[in-house]
Motif scaffolding. Structure first.
Motif, short mmCIF file in Angstrom:
data_model
loop_
_atom_site.label_atom_id
_atom_site.label_comp_id
_atom_site.label_asym_id
_atom_site.label_seq_id
_atom_site.Cartn_x
_atom_site.Cartn_y
_atom_site.Cartn_z
N ALA A 21 0.57 5.36 0.82
CA ALA A 21 -0.26 6.37 1.46
C ALA A 21 -0.61 7.48 0.47
O ALA A 21 0.17 7.79 -0.45
CB ALA A 21 0.46 6.97 2.66
N THR A 71 -6.75 9.38 5.23
CA THR A 71 -6.40 8.00 5.57
C THR A 71 -7.09 7.05 4.61
O THR A 71 -8.30 7.16 4.39
CB THR A 71 -6.84 7.68 7.01
N ASP A 72 -6.32 6.12 4.01
CA ASP A 72 -6.96 5.14 3.12
C ASP A 72 -7.42 3.92 3.91
O ASP A 72 -7.16 3.78 5.10
CB ASP A 72 -6.05 4.78 1.94
N ASP A 92 -4.03 9.16 -4.88
CA ASP A 92 -3.69 7.85 -4.34
C ASP A 92 -3.56 6.88 -5.51
O ASP A 92 -4.50 6.73 -6.29
CB ASP A 92 -4.78 7.36 -3.37
N GLY A 95 -3.04 3.62 5.45
CA GLY A 95 -2.06 4.59 4.97
C GLY A 95 -2.56 6.00 5.23
O GLY A 95 -3.70 6.33 4.88
N VAL A 96 -1.73 6.82 5.85
CA VAL A 96 -2.18 8.14 6.25
C VAL A 96 -1.15 9.19 5.88
O VAL A 96 0.07 8.93 5.94
CB VAL A 96 -2.48 8.17 7.77
N ASN A 97 -1.63 10.36 5.50
CA ASN A 97 -0.73 11.47 5.20
C ASN A 97 -1.44 12.77 5.55
O ASN A 97 -2.67 12.83 5.60
CB ASN A 97 -0.30 11.46 3.74
N ASN A 130 0.83 -1.21 0.00
CA ASN A 130 0.00 0.00 0.00
C ASN A 130 0.86 1.26 0.00
O ASN A 130 1.93 1.31 0.62
CB ASN A 130 -0.91 0.01 1.24
N HIS A 182 -11.33 6.39 1.30
CA HIS A 182 -10.59 7.33 2.14
C HIS A 182 -11.49 8.03 3.15
O HIS A 182 -12.68 8.25 2.90
CB HIS A 182 -9.91 8.39 1.27
#
Length: 207
Positions: free
Chosen positions: A20, A87-88, A45, A92-94, A18, A52
């Motif tokens: 992010a 956040t997916d 993404d 995965g987060v950004n 994955n 998300h």
């Protein structure tokens, strides 16, 4: 039927990791107290089938979620760091941030209508004011025009929730007795907790 060729089959395992999302919270902004601020975030993404969640932290203790284009109203001047977090569904987060600079707005004052009175009688002034900073507090003075300056009694209450575009409404009141006849210009000054003042005047004619 054998065709004279030997065949071999091999299997490999492909692990897809994955990635992010990449996040853009948008440009910095400068506004006044009471202005509605519009945000326009975005993200990309490479996982085209990812879903998300979106969350905004406005930097003043309030948040919202579920949209890339929220609006917000700041209740007080200051510099605020706004954070967009994406956040997916794989965790995965950004994040990305922007800065909102909120300018103080001077109170607007209405001293009230002109008045007439007799010598020795009491004159009551009840002025009104509005301040777009709903978290601001205020003090007030009344210059009666006869070399007397007094603090006025301030009463105020937000006309909406913190951050309302309507701001805070308030009143300034005081009572004065003129010792001599004449025409007096009364000046009402309201000062917010940032030290900025708004004024208005009325005329009192004393017979």
């Amino acid at each position: 039927v054998y065709d004279g060729m030997l065949k071999d089959v091999a299997q490999v395992t492909v692990t897809v990791v994955n990635v992010a999302p990449t996040v853009d919270a948008g440009p910095d902004q400068t506004v006044d107290e009471g202005d509605q601020v519009s945000f326009a975030g975005s993200f990309t993404d490479p996982g085209t089938e990812d879903t998300h969640t979106l969350e905004w932290d406005f930097g003043d203790g309030t948040t919202t979620s579920g949209t890339l284009t929220p609006t917000h109203i700041y209740a007080d001047d200051g510099t605020y760091t706004v954070t967009l977090t994406v956040t997916d569904d794989d965790g995965g987060v950004n994040t990305d941030t922007l800065t909102v600079t909120v300018n103080n707005v001077v109170p607007t004052v209405d001293a009230g209508p002109d008045q007439t009175a007799d010598e020795g009688s009491q004159v009551t002034v009840t002025a009104t004011f509005n301040d777009k900073g709903t978290l601001d507090t205020h003090t007030a003075t009344i210059d009666w025009g006869d070399e007397t300056i007094e603090y006025g009694t301030v009463a105020e209450s937000p006309s909406g929730p913190p951050g309302s575009t309507a701001g805070t409404d308030g009143t300034v009141s005081s009572i004065h007795t003129y010792a001599d006849n004449g025409v007096y210009t009364v000046k009402v000054t309201v000062t917010d907790d940032d030290g900025e003042s708004g004024t208005d005047t009325l005329t009192v004619t004393v017979y």
